[in-house]
Design a protein around this motif. Structure first.
Motif, PDB file in Angstrom:
ATOM      1  N   ARG A   3      22.254  61.262  48.942  1.00  0.00           N
ATOM      2  CA  ARG A   3      21.596  61.351  47.637  1.00  0.00           C
ATOM      3  C   ARG A   3      21.325  59.979  47.025  1.00  0.00           C
ATOM      4  O   ARG A   3      21.688  59.712  45.899  1.00  0.00           O
ATOM      5  N   LEU A   4      20.685  59.074  47.765  1.00  0.00           N
ATOM      6  CA  LEU A   4      20.181  57.845  47.165  1.00  0.00           C
ATOM      7  C   LEU A   4      19.089  58.235  46.184  1.00  0.00           C
ATOM      8  O   LEU A   4      18.435  59.260  46.342  1.00  0.00           O
ATOM      9  N   SER A   5      18.867  57.407  45.181  1.00  0.00           N
ATOM     10  CA  SER A   5      17.732  57.703  44.316  1.00  0.00           C
ATOM     11  C   SER A   5      16.454  57.380  45.088  1.00  0.00           C
ATOM     12  O   SER A   5      16.438  56.538  45.988  1.00  0.00           O
ATOM     13  N   TYR A   6      15.396  58.071  44.745  1.00  0.00           N
ATOM     14  CA  TYR A   6      14.127  57.926  45.447  1.00  0.00           C
ATOM     15  C   TYR A   6      13.629  56.492  45.323  1.00  0.00           C
ATOM     16  O   TYR A   6      13.446  55.978  44.221  1.00  0.00           O
ATOM     17  N   SER A   7      13.441  55.859  46.473  1.00  0.00           N
ATOM     18  CA  SER A   7      13.078  54.442  46.534  1.00  0.00           C
ATOM     19  C   SER A   7      12.628  54.127  47.954  1.00  0.00           C
ATOM     20  O   SER A   7      12.642  55.004  48.823  1.00  0.00           O
ATOM     21  N   ALA A   8      12.292  52.873  48.199  1.00  0.00           N
ATOM     22  CA  ALA A   8      11.948  52.443  49.555  1.00  0.00           C
ATOM     23  C   ALA A   8      13.129  52.670  50.503  1.00  0.00           C
ATOM     24  O   ALA A   8      12.937  53.075  51.657  1.00  0.00           O
ATOM     25  N   ALA A   9      14.357  52.452  50.020  1.00  0.00           N
ATOM     26  CA  ALA A   9      15.542  52.685  50.866  1.00  0.00           C
ATOM     27  C   ALA A   9      15.685  54.168  51.201  1.00  0.00           C
ATOM     28  O   ALA A   9      16.008  54.531  52.337  1.00  0.00           O
ATOM     29  N   TRP A  10      15.455  55.043  50.221  1.00  0.00           N
ATOM     30  CA  TRP A  10      15.507  56.490  50.449  1.00  0.00           C
ATOM     31  C   TRP A  10      14.472  56.875  51.498  1.00  0.00           C
ATOM     32  O   TRP A  10      14.754  57.637  52.428  1.00  0.00           O
ATOM     33  N   LEU A  11      13.264  56.326  51.363  1.00  0.00           N
ATOM     34  CA  LEU A  11      12.195  56.640  52.320  1.00  0.00           C
ATOM     35  C   LEU A  11      12.509  56.112  53.712  1.00  0.00           C
ATOM     36  O   LEU A  11      12.188  56.752  54.707  1.00  0.00           O
ATOM     37  N   SER A  12      13.166  54.976  53.802  1.00  0.00           N
ATOM     38  CA  SER A  12      13.566  54.433  55.099  1.00  0.00           C
ATOM     39  C   SER A  12      14.567  55.364  55.778  1.00  0.00           C
ATOM     40  O   SER A  12      14.454  55.643  56.983  1.00  0.00           O
ATOM     41  N   GLN A  13      15.526  55.882  55.022  1.00  0.00           N
ATOM     42  CA  GLN A  13      16.494  56.833  55.570  1.00  0.00           C
ATOM     43  C   GLN A  13      15.796  58.130  55.969  1.00  0.00           C
ATOM     44  O   GLN A  13      16.065  58.692  57.037  1.00  0.00           O
ATOM     45  N   TRP A  14      14.888  58.614  55.127  1.00  0.00           N
ATOM     46  CA  TRP A  14      14.119  59.829  55.412  1.00  0.00           C
ATOM     47  C   TRP A  14      13.354  59.670  56.719  1.00  0.00           C
ATOM     48  O   TRP A  14      13.384  60.535  57.592  1.00  0.00           O
ATOM     49  N   ARG A  15      12.659  58.539  56.857  1.00  0.00           N
ATOM     50  CA  ARG A  15      11.881  58.254  58.069  1.00  0.00           C
ATOM     51  C   ARG A  15      12.791  58.219  59.300  1.00  0.00           C
ATOM     52  O   ARG A  15      12.457  58.787  60.339  1.00  0.00           O
ATOM     53  N   ILE A  18      13.833  61.774  60.372  1.00  0.00           N
ATOM     54  CA  ILE A  18      12.736  62.500  61.025  1.00  0.00           C
ATOM     55  C   ILE A  18      12.461  61.908  62.401  1.00  0.00           C
ATOM     56  O   ILE A  18      12.276  62.641  63.378  1.00  0.00           O
ATOM     57  N   THR A  19      12.461  60.586  62.498  1.00  0.00           N
ATOM     58  CA  THR A  19      12.210  59.934  63.790  1.00  0.00           C
ATOM     59  C   THR A  19      13.274  60.335  64.809  1.00  0.00           C
ATOM     60  O   THR A  19      12.942  60.639  65.972  1.00  0.00           O
ATOM     61  N   ASP A  20      14.540  60.368  64.415  1.00  0.00           N
ATOM     62  CA  ASP A  20      15.613  60.792  65.326  1.00  0.00           C
ATOM     63  C   ASP A  20      15.380  62.224  65.804  1.00  0.00           C
ATOM     64  O   ASP A  20      15.531  62.530  66.992  1.00  0.00           O
ATOM     65  N   GLN A  71       3.610  52.916  49.463  1.00  0.00           N
ATOM     66  CA  GLN A  71       3.980  51.511  49.651  1.00  0.00           C
ATOM     67  C   GLN A  71       4.868  51.344  50.881  1.00  0.00           C
ATOM     68  O   GLN A  71       4.929  50.267  51.453  1.00  0.00           O
ATOM     69  N   SER A  72       5.545  52.408  51.290  1.00  0.00           N
ATOM     70  CA  SER A  72       6.447  52.358  52.445  1.00  0.00           C
ATOM     71  C   SER A  72       5.887  53.068  53.670  1.00  0.00           C
ATOM     72  O   SER A  72       6.045  52.603  54.795  1.00  0.00           O
ATOM     73  N   ILE A  73       5.269  54.226  53.458  1.00  0.00           N
ATOM     74  CA  ILE A  73       4.838  55.085  54.563  1.00  0.00           C
ATOM     75  C   ILE A  73       3.311  55.127  54.602  1.00  0.00           C
ATOM     76  O   ILE A  73       2.669  55.438  53.599  1.00  0.00           O
ATOM     77  N   GLY A  74       2.747  54.820  55.770  1.00  0.00           N
ATOM     78  CA  GLY A  74       1.296  54.857  55.929  1.00  0.00           C
ATOM     79  C   GLY A  74       0.777  56.276  56.062  1.00  0.00           C
ATOM     80  O   GLY A  74      -0.205  56.654  55.420  1.00  0.00           O
ATOM     81  N   GLU A  75       1.422  57.070  56.895  1.00  0.00           N
ATOM     82  CA  GLU A  75       1.074  58.480  57.061  1.00  0.00           C
ATOM     83  C   GLU A  75       2.120  59.147  57.936  1.00  0.00           C
ATOM     84  O   GLU A  75       2.913  58.484  58.600  1.00  0.00           O
TER      85      GLU A  75
END
Length: 176
Positions: A3-15, A18-20, A71-75
């Protein structure tokens, strides 16, 4: 997901999550489905995406969660998850708005929406200006047949993550 707050770090973990999951799926995909997996990826934003994000910010004021995302994810390209799932690039979102205008969402608090994604069957995912995500009932924006599926973009992204993991583990696509 933590439960990180939504941010570039949150998106990096999300990515990463999904990648794994997609990497695990690809390892047995051809054996399971009888044909090779396509290119499934959460593409990081590049310089072209950064230019599109600046244009997006001018065209879509108040869409802070989407700006953080772009800003973090292209698509997001997941053609082999369920019927397929795609979150379009900021360039594609802007092009669609220029060509077709905003989507009318009669049941939403703010009836103006922007198509941000789709599945391989033509179902559309639309963000309204308040940040709520809606799913079309048909492969069309006409008629206003949409259901609210997430109150915020982070909620929607978590739904995507859970659906990808579910598909990899069970072969069922979840809510996408």
């Amino acid at each position: 997901m933590d439960r990180l707050s939504y941010s570039a770090a949150w998106l990096s973990q999300w990515r990463a999550e999904i990648t794994d999951a997609v990497d695990a799926m690809a390892a047995t995909f051809e054996e399971t489905y009888g044909f090779p997996a396509g290119d499934n990826e959460v593409r990081l934003a590049d310089e072209d995406d950064s230019r599109a994000v600046r244009a997006y910010a001018r065209e879509m004021p108040g869409a802070d969660d989407l700006l953080t995302f772009y800003q973090s994810i292209g698509e997001v390209l997941l053609p082999d998850v369920g019927n397929g799932f795609f979150l379009h690039s900021a360039r594609d979102v802007l092009r669609r708005v220029e060509e077709e205008g905003h989507v009318f969402l009669p049941m939403a608090d703010d009836p103006h929406g922007t198509v941000i994604g789709s599945n391989g069957g033509g179902i559309l995912f639309v963000a309204d200006r308040g940040g709520v995500i809606h799913r079309s009932r048909t492969a069309s924006t006409d008629g206003g047949e949409f259901d609210r599926i997430a109150d915020t973009l982070p909620d929607f992204l978590d739904l995507i993550r859970r659906s990808v993991v579910r598909f990899v583990e069970t072969g069922e696509p979840g809510c996408l």
